[in-house]
Enzyme design. Sequence first.
Site, short mmCIF file in Angstrom:
data_model
loop_
_atom_site.label_atom_id
_atom_site.label_comp_id
_atom_site.label_asym_id
_atom_site.label_seq_id
_atom_site.Cartn_x
_atom_site.Cartn_y
_atom_site.Cartn_z
CD GLU A 184 -3.26 -0.96 2.01
OE1 GLU A 184 -3.00 -0.17 2.91
OE2 GLU A 184 -4.24 -1.47 1.61
CD GLU A 385 -3.85 -5.83 2.46
OE1 GLU A 385 -4.73 -5.22 2.71
OE2 GLU A 385 -2.69 -5.63 2.41
C1 BGP Z 1 -4.42 -2.58 4.91
C2 BGP Z 1 -3.19 -3.18 5.32
C3 BGP Z 1 -3.51 -4.45 5.81
C4 BGP Z 1 -4.46 -4.95 6.86
C5 BGP Z 1 -5.74 -4.09 6.04
C6 BGP Z 1 -6.98 -4.20 7.09
O1 BGP Z 1 -4.35 -1.35 4.85
O2 BGP Z 1 -2.47 -3.33 4.13
O3 BGP Z 1 -2.46 -4.79 6.81
O4 BGP Z 1 -4.58 -4.15 8.17
O5 BGP Z 1 -5.63 -2.75 5.76
O6 BGP Z 1 -7.13 -3.04 7.91
P1 BGP Z 1 -7.53 -3.39 9.49
O7 BGP Z 1 -6.50 -4.36 9.71
O8 BGP Z 1 -7.17 -1.96 10.05
O9 BGP Z 1 -8.85 -3.72 9.28
#
Ligand code: BGP
Length: 487
Positions: A184, A385
């Site tokens: 990201e 993701e």
């Molecule tokens: C993205 C990241 C992940 C993961 C995801 C979900 O930004 O790449 O690391 O965390 O978000 O977010 P969260 O864990 O805050 O629900």
Amino acid sequence: MTASDFNEKKRMPEGFLWGGALAAHQFEGGWNAGGKGPSVVDVLTAGEHGVPRRISDKVEENEFYPNHEAIDFYHRYKEDVALFAEMGLKALRTSIGWSRIFPNGDEEQPNEEGLQFYDDLFDELLKHGIEPVITLSHFEMPLHLAREYGGFRSRKVVNFFVKFAEVCFDRYKDKVKYWMTFNEINNKMDVRNPLFLWTNSGVIVEEGENAREVMYRAGHHELLASALSVIKGKAINPDFLIGAMASHVPIYPFSSNPEDVMLAEESMRERYFFPDVQVRGYYPSYALKEFEREGISIPFEDGDAEILKRGTVDYLGFSYYMSTTVKSDMQDDTDGKVFNGGLANSVENPYIKSSDWGWAIDPTGLRYTLNRFYDRYQIPLFIVENGFGAVDNVEDDGSIHDPQRIDYLRSHIEAVKQAVLYDGVDLMGYTPWGIIDIVSFTTGEMKKRYGMIYVDRDNQGNGSMQRMKKDSFEWYRKVIESNGEEL
Ligand code: BGP
């Protein structure tokens, strides 16, 4: 025949990489085990929905840091990999903890114990026929580089990252084929949230600085680091597939008002800038115009343009969770409500619902995103993701029912099938986020669970760490076994 005819009873192409996604700092724990040094996420305190995490100066004795122990994968990886294999995963996306390999980041020699941990992990995965898909930096810069060098403010950190990349490429050249440089890389465009620039680049904006200029200057060094790593990686193993990784939240116009349409187009530049440079190899004109307008100076040096051009990526990995909507005139029927889509002018989309954490649930947005990205870049894509964070409860009989998560994933996989089988998008794989419950990045909570495997641990670090299958475990096992036919 329409796209929805591809929702079921159709298989994905052979070799499609069904997997799961994780990140070292969110599940490994062992934050100071095996010689590992502290990273920028190890000083993040716990937060919760609506309560942001704090970047603390150092690790305070009586403070709870969720990422320190996480779910203790570091000591339990064989048990967990066996569960991933039982689920039938073809691939597992995770990251190499940078400060496990270079505890301070600027050492001459890497930490052998750290290298050995990942050798053992990759051997365990490959033993079960699971392809490692590796992110080099998933918000895990050594804290020393942030504190002593100012993170990617400094061009020296470019060299430290490239050295880290080279060590990993060389050490694991026969075990890992799929790589990504920065997780990201583009989420720091939202300069109002200090968490992103800190975890992405090891940078904190000082009083009186122009935040966007600080972000773009650090971003230039990260783009160089990405490009140089690709060049080094391909020299070590020309069969490597090295991708960029962008956070993507499509931005819709609230209406057919051309002002809304143009505002959405302009706002999408927040998402496209970094992948544009990593895929195309040059700065887009809309960014050069912004730098000119805002008096932003980029630390471009002779040869940088050539490096960016030579170091373009083989594929684009991206995260997709939700969509957002913008409205040019906020004073009419939306009564000026600004929706937490993370953008100025963002408003609630009346056609879609949201999760308990306020993330819009929009599977069609994933099909839309796949088409927009494929049309823009014409290179293979990889959804690394996608997932649904929610509260899960363990019933008295030990069962864990997560129908909402199954519905979310089913509808998003249907969108994936339409994009691939009807629209013709070239997609390498799909690795849902948080295949096992892990620490949330934005809040530091365990309560916001993504996994198909439950972990007995709460927001305060209490629990047995016992792993338990949710209903979604068996559901996803069948999806993989049928190559997407059985949803
Ligand atoms: C993205 C990241 C992940 C993961 C995801 C979900 O930004 O790449 O690391 O965390 O978000 O977010 P969260 O864990 O805050 O629900």
